[in-house]
Design a protein around this motif. Structure first.
Motif, PDB file in Angstrom:
ATOM      1  N   ASN A  91     -63.116  17.792  35.720  1.00 27.69           N
ATOM      2  CA  ASN A  91     -63.105  18.053  34.275  1.00 27.69           C
ATOM      3  C   ASN A  91     -61.966  18.996  33.890  1.00 27.69           C
ATOM      4  O   ASN A  91     -61.680  19.175  32.708  1.00 27.69           O
TER       5      ASN A  91
ATOM      6  N   LEU B 244     -56.740  20.931  38.908  1.00 25.82           N
ATOM      7  CA  LEU B 244     -56.133  19.964  39.825  1.00 25.82           C
ATOM      8  C   LEU B 244     -56.905  18.652  39.858  1.00 25.82           C
ATOM      9  O   LEU B 244     -56.317  17.578  40.001  1.00 25.82           O
TER      10      LEU B 244
ATOM     11  N   ARG C 186     -70.304  18.648  37.098  1.00 25.91           N
ATOM     12  CA  ARG C 186     -71.652  19.089  36.721  1.00 25.91           C
ATOM     13  C   ARG C 186     -71.910  19.005  35.226  1.00 25.91           C
ATOM     14  O   ARG C 186     -73.066  19.108  34.815  1.00 25.91           O
TER      15      ARG C 186
ATOM     16  N   ARG D 252     -68.231  18.571  29.362  1.00 25.53           N
ATOM     17  CA  ARG D 252     -66.900  19.068  29.711  1.00 25.53           C
ATOM     18  C   ARG D 252     -66.021  17.977  30.322  1.00 25.53           C
ATOM     19  O   ARG D 252     -64.813  18.112  30.407  1.00 25.53           O
TER      20      ARG D 252
ATOM     21  N   ASP E 146     -73.788  18.633  41.164  1.00 24.68           N
ATOM     22  CA  ASP E 146     -73.752  20.097  41.202  1.00 24.68           C
ATOM     23  C   ASP E 146     -73.755  20.531  42.659  1.00 24.68           C
ATOM     24  O   ASP E 146     -74.756  20.394  43.357  1.00 24.68           O
ATOM     25  N   LEU E 147     -72.617  21.044  43.095  1.00 23.95           N
ATOM     26  CA  LEU E 147     -72.435  21.362  44.514  1.00 23.95           C
ATOM     27  C   LEU E 147     -73.155  22.639  44.938  1.00 23.95           C
ATOM     28  O   LEU E 147     -73.188  22.948  46.127  1.00 23.95           O
TER      29      LEU E 147
ATOM     30  N   ASN F 281     -62.383  18.050  45.717  1.00 29.94           N
ATOM     31  CA  ASN F 281     -61.486  18.992  45.049  1.00 29.94           C
ATOM     32  C   ASN F 281     -62.232  20.194  44.454  1.00 29.94           C
ATOM     33  O   ASN F 281     -61.684  21.292  44.401  1.00 29.94           O
TER      34      ASN F 281
ATOM     35  N   ALA G  59     -58.299  22.249  50.571  1.00 32.52           N
ATOM     36  CA  ALA G  59     -58.555  23.558  51.181  1.00 32.52           C
ATOM     37  C   ALA G  59     -57.611  24.564  50.532  1.00 32.52           C
ATOM     38  O   ALA G  59     -57.370  24.491  49.323  1.00 32.52           O
TER      39      ALA G  59
ATOM     40  N   TYR H 255     -64.077  33.585  49.790  1.00 31.10           N
ATOM     41  CA  TYR H 255     -63.342  32.374  49.386  1.00 31.10           C
ATOM     42  C   TYR H 255     -62.497  31.864  50.562  1.00 31.10           C
ATOM     43  O   TYR H 255     -62.497  30.673  50.878  1.00 31.10           O
TER      44      TYR H 255
ATOM     45  N   LYS I 128     -62.584  28.270  52.603  1.00 32.32           N
ATOM     46  CA  LYS I 128     -61.437  27.365  52.721  1.00 32.32           C
ATOM     47  C   LYS I 128     -61.117  27.079  54.195  1.00 32.32           C
ATOM     48  O   LYS I 128     -60.663  25.993  54.528  1.00 32.32           O
TER      49      LYS I 128
ATOM     50  N   GLY J 107     -50.818  24.593  46.788  1.00 34.80           N
ATOM     51  CA  GLY J 107     -49.874  25.535  46.175  1.00 34.80           C
ATOM     52  C   GLY J 107     -50.692  26.585  45.440  1.00 34.80           C
ATOM     53  O   GLY J 107     -51.929  26.505  45.421  1.00 34.80           O
TER      54      GLY J 107
ATOM     55  N   VAL K  95     -51.675  27.713  42.013  1.00 32.29           N
ATOM     56  CA  VAL K  95     -51.631  26.924  40.783  1.00 32.29           C
ATOM     57  C   VAL K  95     -52.286  27.669  39.616  1.00 32.29           C
ATOM     58  O   VAL K  95     -53.356  28.262  39.775  1.00 32.29           O
TER      59      VAL K  95
ATOM     60  N   SER L 252     -54.403  27.314  37.391  1.00 35.78           N
ATOM     61  CA  SER L 252     -55.568  26.560  36.918  1.00 35.78           C
ATOM     62  C   SER L 252     -56.638  27.542  36.429  1.00 35.78           C
ATOM     63  O   SER L 252     -56.403  28.745  36.346  1.00 35.78           O
ATOM     64  N   ASP L 253     -57.841  27.014  36.168  1.00 34.59           N
ATOM     65  CA  ASP L 253     -58.956  27.873  35.741  1.00 34.59           C
ATOM     66  C   ASP L 253     -59.608  28.617  36.914  1.00 34.59           C
ATOM     67  O   ASP L 253     -60.563  29.364  36.727  1.00 34.59           O
ATOM     68  N   LEU L 254     -59.100  28.364  38.136  1.00 37.69           N
ATOM     69  CA  LEU L 254     -59.711  28.980  39.320  1.00 37.69           C
ATOM     70  C   LEU L 254     -59.757  30.495  39.199  1.00 37.69           C
ATOM     71  O   LEU L 254     -60.629  31.152  39.744  1.00 37.69           O
TER      72      LEU L 254
ATOM     73  N   ARG M 229     -60.383  32.319  36.646  1.00 36.19           N
ATOM     74  CA  ARG M 229     -61.053  32.735  35.409  1.00 36.19           C
ATOM     75  C   ARG M 229     -61.762  34.076  35.517  1.00 36.19           C
ATOM     76  O   ARG M 229     -61.983  34.736  34.500  1.00 36.19           O
TER      77      ARG M 229
HETATM   78  N1  LIG Z   1     -55.529  27.110  41.897  1.00 36.80           N
HETATM   79  C1  LIG Z   1     -54.997  27.438  43.070  1.00 36.80           C
HETATM   80  O1  LIG Z   1     -54.022  28.209  43.152  1.00 36.80           O
HETATM   81  C2  LIG Z   1     -55.565  26.881  44.332  1.00 36.80           C
HETATM   82  C3  LIG Z   1     -54.959  27.257  45.546  1.00 36.80           C
HETATM   83  C4  LIG Z   1     -55.476  26.742  46.731  1.00 36.80           C
HETATM   84  C5  LIG Z   1     -56.567  25.896  46.686  1.00 36.80           C
HETATM   85  N2  LIG Z   1     -57.146  25.566  45.489  1.00 36.80           N
HETATM   86  C6  LIG Z   1     -58.312  24.683  45.502  1.00 36.80           C
HETATM   87  O2  LIG Z   1     -58.123  23.634  44.589  1.00 36.80           O
HETATM   88  C7  LIG Z   1     -59.385  23.112  44.182  1.00 36.80           C
HETATM   89  C8  LIG Z   1     -59.385  22.881  42.685  1.00 36.80           C
HETATM   90  O3  LIG Z   1     -59.297  24.136  42.043  1.00 36.80           O
HETATM   91  P1  LIG Z   1     -58.549  24.401  40.659  1.00 36.80           P
HETATM   92  O4  LIG Z   1     -57.473  25.368  40.972  1.00 36.80           O
HETATM   93  O5  LIG Z   1     -58.244  23.138  39.967  1.00 36.80           O
HETATM   94  O6  LIG Z   1     -59.719  25.215  39.924  1.00 36.80           O
HETATM   95  P2  LIG Z   1     -60.479  24.997  38.537  1.00 36.80           P
HETATM   96  O7  LIG Z   1     -59.515  24.665  37.461  1.00 36.80           O
HETATM   97  O8  LIG Z   1     -61.328  26.214  38.395  1.00 36.80           O
HETATM   98  O9  LIG Z   1     -61.384  23.721  38.816  1.00 36.80           O
HETATM   99  C9  LIG Z   1     -62.476  23.783  39.699  1.00 36.80           C
HETATM  100  C10 LIG Z   1     -63.391  22.597  39.476  1.00 36.80           C
HETATM  101  O10 LIG Z   1     -64.512  22.726  40.382  1.00 36.80           O
HETATM  102  C11 LIG Z   1     -65.694  22.531  39.624  1.00 36.80           C
HETATM  103  N3  LIG Z   1     -66.870  23.199  40.167  1.00 36.80           N
HETATM  104  C12 LIG Z   1     -67.070  24.535  40.314  1.00 36.80           C
HETATM  105  N4  LIG Z   1     -68.329  24.760  40.744  1.00 36.80           N
HETATM  106  C13 LIG Z   1     -68.935  23.545  40.860  1.00 36.80           C
HETATM  107  C14 LIG Z   1     -70.232  23.103  41.239  1.00 36.80           C
HETATM  108  N5  LIG Z   1     -71.198  23.973  41.554  1.00 36.80           N
HETATM  109  N6  LIG Z   1     -70.496  21.783  41.251  1.00 36.80           N
HETATM  110  C15 LIG Z   1     -69.547  20.883  40.895  1.00 36.80           C
HETATM  111  N7  LIG Z   1     -68.311  21.232  40.512  1.00 36.80           N
HETATM  112  C16 LIG Z   1     -68.009  22.547  40.489  1.00 36.80           C
HETATM  113  C17 LIG Z   1     -65.370  23.092  38.261  1.00 36.80           C
HETATM  114  O11 LIG Z   1     -66.303  22.615  37.304  1.00 36.80           O
HETATM  115  P3  LIG Z   1     -66.785  23.538  36.067  1.00 36.80           P
HETATM  116  O12 LIG Z   1     -65.715  23.424  35.040  1.00 36.80           O
HETATM  117  O13 LIG Z   1     -68.079  22.906  35.699  1.00 36.80           O
HETATM  118  O14 LIG Z   1     -66.936  24.934  36.608  1.00 36.80           O
HETATM  119  C18 LIG Z   1     -63.976  22.528  38.072  1.00 36.80           C
HETATM  120  O15 LIG Z   1     -64.038  21.192  37.650  1.00 36.80           O
HETATM  121  C19 LIG Z   1     -60.432  24.115  44.667  1.00 36.80           C
HETATM  122  O16 LIG Z   1     -61.073  23.612  45.809  1.00 36.80           O
HETATM  123  C20 LIG Z   1     -59.603  25.334  45.036  1.00 36.80           C
HETATM  124  O17 LIG Z   1     -60.186  26.120  46.061  1.00 36.80           O
HETATM  125  C21 LIG Z   1     -56.668  26.032  44.322  1.00 36.80           C
END
Ligand SMILES: NC(=O)c1ccc[n+]([C@@H]2O[C@H](COP(=O)([O-])OP(=O)(O)OC[C@H]3O[C@@H](n4cnc5c(N)ncnc54)[C@H](OP(=O)(O)O)[C@@H]3O)[C@@H](O)[C@H]2O)c1
Length: 280
Positions: A17, A20, A40, A44, A65-66, A92, A140, A168, A172, A199, A201, A203-205, A207
């Motif tokens: 939603n 990435l 979930r 959204r 819902d993980l 993802n 990862a 975290y 990973k 990379g 990124v 993103s919302d990670l 937040r």
């Molecule tokens: N961003 C980075 O720099 C970075 C670096 C290395 C690895 N990663 C990895 O990339 C992946 C994607 O992250 P992102 O950066 O795109 O983050 P993001 O924008 O926060 O997206 C995370 C996604 O995971 C979902 N999620 C969270 N908890 C969940 C649950 N209990 N059940 C189902 N879905 C759930 C979120 O859904 P909701 O909107 O409902 O919360 C959202 O859709 C992750 O595995 C992260 O560890 C990211």
């Protein structure tokens, strides 16, 4: 114009939603895949469904819902009941900086980032095998290299650190171990596995990081479009046909080192994962 190399393929992307996952789903839909948005919140997910439909693509919402293993099981069973093939699963979804435990009493990062996706994957293996050739892509992070000790006992306790970063990183590393062990177990089945670092990124990670720091940090990060490239490459590139259980960054294989290459820990996690998820 996007290539149409994914026509006839069904791809499930978890956490699609936003971030990435959303880019991955949209790009693969543009390339002809039917995408299953395993998230979930249907609400959204709606903007993504609408964006894909507006471009003539095909996408469906699938509840997942993980953080709750019973819910993961229901989600996988609902998919299997449809009797449809699954060509690619992109694990993802993930979270960072959220403390506590999951519904099943596991440390939150470990439960949501590893245990839930592991159960989903193990239950979906029959649908993946049925295609004859399928891929499991595990997002990862290079944060896995920050782990200095993999403590199995801590996985069943609430998040101990204030930032959750240590936990975290452990989750990973668990992604890296699981991807490799699963690849080995599936050797000869036609199903291959890939773990990767996307990379750093914007993103919302992030937040949970307070606003002024968050916006400053994001200046040094790549976009979601850029970050999604390696997972899309792992999901699609013909050069990776038959290659399994490896780790990638920037669309290149990167050798695992140190704790990342610890076979005993990887096997220990595999055994515990089977028993904790009841997937044995
Ligand atoms: N961003 C980075 O720099 C970075 C670096 C290395 C690895 N990663 C990895 O990339 C992946 C994607 O992250 P992102 O950066 O795109 O983050 P993001 O924008 O926060 O997206 C995370 C996604 O995971 C979902 N999620 C969270 N908890 C969940 C649950 N209990 N059940 C189902 N879905 C759930 C979120 O859904 P909701 O909107 O409902 O919360 C959202 O859709 C992750 O595995 C992260 O560890 C990211």
């Amino acid at each position: 114009m996007a290539p149409n190399d994914m026509v006839g393929k069904t791809v499930m992307v978890t956490g699609s939603n936003t971030g990435l996952g959303r880019v991955t789903a949209e790009v693969l839909a543009r390339r002809g895949a039917r995408v299953v948005l395993a998230n979930r919140s249907e609400e959204r997910t709606r903007p993504v469904l609408e964006a894909i439909a507006a471009e003539g693509g095909t996408a469906n919402f699938h509840p997942l819902d993980l953080s709750d293993l019973a819910s993961v099981r229901r989600s996988a069973e609902a998919w299997l009941a449809r009797g449809e093939p699954l060509h690619v699963l992109v694990n993802n979804a993930g979270l960072a900086g959220q403390r506590g435990v999951t519904a099943d009493g596991f440390e939150r990062h470990f439960g949501v980032n590893h245990l839930g996706p592991a159960l989903l994957t193990l239950l979906l293996v029959p649908a993946l095998r049925a295609t004859g050739e399928a891929r499991i892509v595990n997002v990862a992070s290079r944060a896995h290299k920050r782990v200095s000790r993999f403590d199995f006992d801590a996985l069943q306790r609430p998040t101990a650190t204030t930032t959750g970063f240590r936990e975290y990183a452990v989750s990973k590393l668990a992604n890296v171990y699981f991807s490799r062990e699963l690849g080995r177990h599936l050797e000869g089945s036609g199903v291959t596995t890939y773990a990767l670092h996307p990379g750093v990124v914007a993103s919302d990670l992030w937040r949970k990081i307070p606003w002024p720091f968050r916006s400053l940090m994001k200046l040094f990060m790549v976009t979601n479009d850029e970050g999604a490239k390696t997972q899309i490459w792992c999901a699609t590139d013909p050069a990776l046909r038959g290659v399994t259980a490896r780790y990638y960054a920037e669309s290149r294989e990167v050798p695992l080192q140190g704790l990342g290459d610890d076979e005993a820990l990887a096997k220990g996690l595999w055994e515990r994962t089977l028993s904790w998820t009841g997937a044995r």
